[in-house]
Design a protein around this motif. Structure first.
Motif: not given
Length: 394
Positions: A190-194
């Motif tokens: 997910p974008d926030s994890e990346r």
């Protein structure tokens, strides 16, 4: 904003937008000079500015080969016909760190602030206002690895599964060519994890040891909240555009521009950034993503490079990206680790108020390795800043 449907027309339109921005940024009551590193961004700014004013350019020559871009900047200045200043700096890392921290309003752990401080000090001897190529990477897709991950996310339906397969077969099984599987694994997040995975300077396990489980959980949540507003704003965008926007909304203002602002104003120097004119940014974000970056292992800033091609020597466009960095591990071993031992590991260390002292010591004594030990530099900067605050409060 209207973007031409043909790439050749988009190149011409972008050239016009950039030239208009550069020309507007030349308006001043005093002469305007420009930083010139020899990279595509600063070189393009100077080339366009030279059409409207007789430019003075500045490049700093460092004794360390890893930092020194002076020869290529000298070649670009000669090609463009600017009045070029090459300032040789012999840096004292400890003195530079002490001076730079004094101008930080908050703990700031980007080690490139140190050479930036030195460059701005030298630039102030040339003029009061300088143009910079800052923002070119975030607007036009210059961080090839990060934006290539976004392109892979848009191209492949299950990048994580492909990463798992590649890691089981040669040549990736040995780990010697791990870039593609790593990018594919990042594309699956997910974008926030990346966002956290691509930018973190310490692991979640190290943060847990430093802060304790309860505080670490809150800290991990806050890390993911940093990009959340930008991600929500761009939720329906193409992954490449979303990745660019997240950087434009987070690391650009909170790191890159903060660094330049603090270090330049420490010397009364005004730095202007033509790439960040809102017309230019809006134009870039309206472009087809493939005109900016590719899922293939090729250089980013594809459209910007086409604009720059007729302006600059060919070898500039073929030159690999070189960040403005210090030889951090070498400076740690020769200068900063003794300071860290003296301040961060001493009884009564300010950082020990917020972190576990034994974990700080374990982190400090872990093998140096090849990757820049930014977490050790961050600890030292935090300690120096906290001590300064304590002193000022008395």
């Amino acid at each position: 904003m209207h973007v031409p449907s043909r790439r050749v027309d988009a190149v011409e339109a972008l050239a016009q937008e950039l030239e208009a921005s550069v020309r507007a940024h030349l308006v001043s009551d005093v002469p305007v000079a420009a930083f010139l590193s020899g990279g595509v961004d600063s070189s393009t700014v100077v080339a366009l500015a030279q059409r409207h004013a007789k430019m003075e350019t500045l490049c700093v020559s460092f004794p360390d080969p890893g930092l020194n871009e002076a020869p290529i900047a000298r070649a670009v200045a000669s090609h463009l016909g600017t009045k070029h200043h090459e300032v040789q700096l012999d840096l004292d890392p400890v003195q530079l760190l002490s001076q730079a921290v004094a101008f930080m309003d908050e703990p700031f752990a980007d080690s490139s602030a140190l050479p930036t401080f030195a460059v701005c000090r030298a630039a102030r001897e040339v003029g009061k206002v300088v143009l910079s190529g800052d923002g070119g990477d975030e607007v036009f897709g210059g961080y090839t690895g990060r934006y290539r991950v976004a392109a892979l996310q848009a191209t492949l339906p299950r990048p994580g599964s492909l990463a798992s397969v590649l890691r089981r077969v040669p040549p990736w099984r040995s780990g010697r060519r791990s870039a593609l599987p790593t990018m594919l694994a990042l594309a699956a997040l997910p974008d926030s994890e990346r966002f956290v995975a691509e930018r973190q300077i310490s692991t979640a396990r190290e943060r847990s040891a430093l802060f304790g489980t309860a505080q670490q959980g809150e800290a991990e949540q806050r890390l993911r909240e940093i990009p959340s507003l930008a991600i929500r704003h761009a939720a329906e965008w193409h992954p490449v555009h979303r990745a660019l926007w997240v950087d434009i909304a987070t690391s650009l203002p909170d790191d890159m521009l903060t660094k330049v602002d603090r270090m330049s104003m420490a010397h009364g120097l005004e730095v202007r950034v033509p790439f960040l004119d809102h017309h230019v940014v809006e134009f870039a974000l309206a472009l087809p993503p493939a005109w900016l970056v590719s899922a293939l292992p090729v250089e980013g800033k594809r459209l910007l490079r086409r604009v720059a091609a007729p302006l600059l020597p060919p070898r500039i466009l073929d030159r690999p990206k070189q960040g403005f960095v210090v030889p951090l591990n070498r400076w740690l071993q020769s200068h900063f680790l003794p300071l860290l031992d003296e301040y961060c590991l001493a009884p009564g260390a300010a950082v020990a108020t917020w972190m576990d002292g034994r974990s700080i010591s374990a982190l400090r004594h872990s093998p140096m390795g090849e990757a820049p030990r930014q977490e050790l530099y961050a600890l030292l900067v935090l300690e120096l800043w906290l001590r300064r605050v304590r002193t000022d409060a008395r």
